[in-house]
Design a protein around this motif. Structure first.
Motif, short mmCIF file in Angstrom:
data_model
loop_
_atom_site.label_atom_id
_atom_site.label_comp_id
_atom_site.label_asym_id
_atom_site.label_seq_id
_atom_site.Cartn_x
_atom_site.Cartn_y
_atom_site.Cartn_z
N TRP A 1 31.04 41.47 50.79
CA TRP A 1 30.23 40.43 50.60
C TRP A 1 28.84 40.66 50.20
N SER A 2 28.26 41.87 50.68
CA SER A 2 26.78 42.03 50.34
C SER A 2 26.75 42.18 48.59
N GLU A 3 27.90 42.56 48.12
CA GLU A 3 27.95 42.74 46.60
C GLU A 3 28.12 41.23 46.17
N ALA B 1 27.13 38.56 47.56
CA ALA B 1 25.85 37.82 47.80
C ALA B 1 24.83 38.07 46.75
N LYS B 2 25.00 39.00 45.81
CA LYS B 2 24.00 39.23 44.75
C LYS B 2 24.11 38.13 43.76
N PHE C 1 25.43 36.15 56.64
CA PHE C 1 23.94 36.60 55.99
C PHE C 1 22.92 36.30 56.80
N ASP D 1 31.53 44.07 54.89
CA ASP D 1 30.12 44.20 54.81
C ASP D 1 29.90 44.71 53.45
N ARG E 1 21.57 41.14 58.03
CA ARG E 1 22.91 41.48 58.64
C ARG E 1 23.91 40.45 57.83
N ILE E 2 25.07 41.35 57.28
CA ILE E 2 26.10 40.38 56.68
C ILE E 2 26.79 39.46 57.55
#
Ligand code: ATP
Ligand code: MG
Length: 633
Positions: free
Chosen positions: A19-21, A23-24, A47, A16, A34-35
């Motif tokens: 991938w949130s990093e 996704a930027k 996502f 999480d 939600r990831i």
């Protein structure tokens, strides 16, 4: 520099955060909540709740910031054309194409099949679909009518975008009559066909009421405005068919958000491609490498993508490197087959041009043997990165992740698992192999972003095909054998299923067999791939005729062999034409009626046919030996 190990471990242990990093790296219209939703294994949604658009990320956001930067450069060494589109111009073309599609009633979720040569309009069509939320399905231009018809029936497109002809090796490859034939064969024919007229083939047939003229419609939509349709992250972006060894081809369904993030992160960490630099990928838009690294990947990264129609040898063996010099390519991507072709030429072609902008060359699609890997690295004096992946995954599974750590290159191996892939090598009982032990390459789900979300229209087939290797654990099977050495480098040792790889084109043995059988004299046939120094593999057919009189003399057999080859050309395309068609009285089968393909292949390659305990009729193998001229067991 960071460590590959730490980066990889974070992607697996804290997905999480990881991938949130990542996704930027793309723009979101609406943030995701939600990831990853993995509540229905093995289906993964990435996502969740986020809204974005592939075309916005590939085109609009760069057109807004750097409108004059080159986005797409088109070079055809076949027609001599060279065209360049800035991001603003690319956007304008994509919007015009989108307006044409909308004008024909194409809306979100509708399918559009793209059957085109390597011309910019093919990329415009893909991006236009992405823009309005239509699902594209690009079919490689080398496929003939019957193969095209199967794909039309599975995808159910409302509209097909095509052109009248391609060009290969100085020769025209007509498309339009194949498309017309396919539409006749199809059970779910499209209502409309949008035709780009390249002016290559005169007097092609226009079907009144169905065929539309791209040039005229484009002119009518010069100043069109078509906003991007915001799509939920896991809505489908496209369908791309695999070669289809096991019956009807599998339609790999890709999402929107996960694919965009996976490509953006691969551009940064694997390919090290930056905005303003040029990427030259020599694949074809009909293959997954073309989708990811001619069209979407480099554009998402804000690079200039070089789209090339032609072979590596025309007008001479220096063409690729001349283009790389001219357009200052910093990243190149090609296939081992192409390099083996170049290896037969004078190596001085590779040192003739100024390749100072080039950081590295990536090769994928088939095993890169050690001598070829060594040769190309030595000739180019640049790192050459073997990377392993599949149509299903959409981006590399194994590679050297140079953007994170410049780990040493070892010849003959695509190196390490890429971030996000929990890759393991399994024994056939589902336990994990140790170092240096051969097993099946598997990925522990959830599959990372960018990988197929399902098989188009067939969730059950997705589970059955890819996730039923073992009862426990649940694992995605790659259908490839592999081995990990004690330094963690991975070697791919071949496939566990039957696909023939002819000069980088993947053909299911089944598809070639069907084409052979389209000749009315043939009762039954087995096609196997045998190793070929240049093409990788060459299909060889063993056919049983209905009437033995047809092959009573060598002369008659030679006539029939030529006819069968022509039937394959017509039904599948010349890429699938067998190198030889041997006529035999019966095929070797197991008692359960399954073809002993592996034994046939072993004989054809001069190896031992292996375990024959289950063979029904051993005489059939004798016939194959005889046909091949192999008398010794
Ligand atoms: P189908 O799934 O219909 O049988 P296919 O597997 O031939 O088709 P692709 O998805 O294009 O079609 O090919 C992926 C396969 O190509 C891999 O599974 C592997 O066998 C081979 N491959 C790709 N890259 C490499 C590589 N770097 N080294 C070794 N093999 C590779
Ligand atoms: Mg495959």
């Amino acid at each position: 520099m960071a460590s590959y190990q730490a980066f990889y471990r974070q992607s697996i242990e804290a997905p999480d955060a990881f991938w949130s990093e990542q996704a930027k790296l793309i723009d979101w219209h609406k943030p995701f909540s939600r990831i990853c939703d993995y509540s229905r294994p093995p289906f993964a949604k990435w996502f969740v709740g986020g809204e974005t658009n592939l075309c916005y990320n590939a085109v609009d956001r760069h057109a807004a910031q750097r409108p004059d930067a080159a986005a797409l450069i088109y070079v055809s060494s076949e027609t001599g054309q060279e065209r360049s589109y800035s991001y603003a111009e690319l956007k304008a073309e994509v919007v015009r194409m989108a307006a044409i599609l909308q004008g024909q009633g194409i809306a979100r979720g509708d399918r559009v099949l793209i059957y085109m040569p390597m011309i910019p309009e093919a990329a415009f069509a893909m991006l236009a679909c992405a823009r309005i939320g239509a699902v594209h399905s690009v079919v490689f231009g080398g496929f003939a009518a019957a193969s095209l018809a199967t794909r039309i029936d599975d995808a159910g497109p409302k509209l097909v975008v095509s052109a009248e002809a391609g060009m290969r090796n100085g020769r025209e490859v007509p498309y339009k009559h194949l498309l017309d034939e396919a539409i006749c064969l199809a059970k779910r024919p499209p209502a409309k066909v949008l035709m780009v007229d390249r002016g290559l083939h005169k007097d092609w047939d226009r079907v009144a009421g169905r065929d539309l003229d791209y040039a005229a419609l484009r002119a009518a939509h010069m100043d069109a405005e078509v906003p991007c349709t915001w799509l939920e992250s896991s809505e489908p972006s496209y369908i791309l068919y695999t070669s289809g060894t096991t019956g009807t081809p599998k339609g790999v369904q890709r999402d929107v958000g996960g694919y965009a993030v996976a490509l953006a992160s691969s551009m940064k960490h694997i390919f090290c491609g930056n905005a303003g630099e040029t990427m030259f990928c020599t694949s074809d838009i009909g293959w997954v490498v073309g989708h990811s690294y001619i069209v979407y990947g480099p554009l998402i990264a804000g690079m200039t993508t070089l789209m090339y129609e032609g072979t590596p040898l025309r007008p001479d063996a220096g063409i690729w490197w001349r283009l790389a010099e001219k357009y200052k390519a910093s990243v190149m991507f090609s296939s081992p087959t192409a390099i083996r072709v170049l290896k037969k030429q004078d190596p001085s072609w590779l040192s003739k041009y100024d390749l100072s902008a080039l950081k590295h060359l990536f090769l994928a699609g088939e095993p890169l043997d050690q001598p070829t890997h060594e040769w190309i690295m030595d000739a180019l004096k640049k790192p050459v990165i073997d990377n392993y992946w599949q149509t299903e995954t959409g981006w590399p599974i194994l590679a050297t992740v140079r953007g994170i750590e410049d780990t040493p290159i070892k010849f003959g191996t695509p190196a390490f698992p890429v971030f996000g892939y929990n890759l393991k090598i399994f024994r056939e009982d589902g336990s994990e192999c140790g170092a240096n032990e051969k097993g099946i390459v598997g990925i522990v789900p959830p599959l990372p972003p960018g990988c197929l979300s399902t098989v188009w229209g067939d969730d059950e087939r997705f589970v059955r095909t890819y996730f039923s290797l073992f009862k426990e654990p649940l694992v995605y099977s790659s259908f490839d054998w592999g081995i990990r050495d004690d330094q963690g480098y991975h070697f791919i040792l071949g496939r566990t299923d039957d696909v023939i790889n002819v000069a980088g084109h993947r053909l299911g043995t089944r598809e070639i067999e069907e084409a052979v059988q389209s000749h009315s004299a043939i009762a039954e046939v087995a096609v196997v791939g045998v190793q070929d120094a240049i093409k990788g593999q060459m299909p060889i057919a063993f056919a049983v005729v209905k009437d033995p009189a047809r092959v009573a003399t060598p002369e008659l057999a030679a006539v029939l062999e030529r006819e069968v080859m022509a039937a394959v050309d017509a039904n599948l395309g010349a890429i699938g034409r067998p190198g030889r068609v041997h006529f035999i009285a019966g095929l070797p089968k197991t008692r359960s009626g399954k073809l002993l393909r592996r034994s046939i292949q072993a004989l054809a390659e001069g190896r031992d046919p292996g375990d024959l305990t289950t063979i029904e009729d051993p005489a059939a193998l004798e016939q194959i030996r005889k046909a091949l001229g192999v008398w010794r067991f």
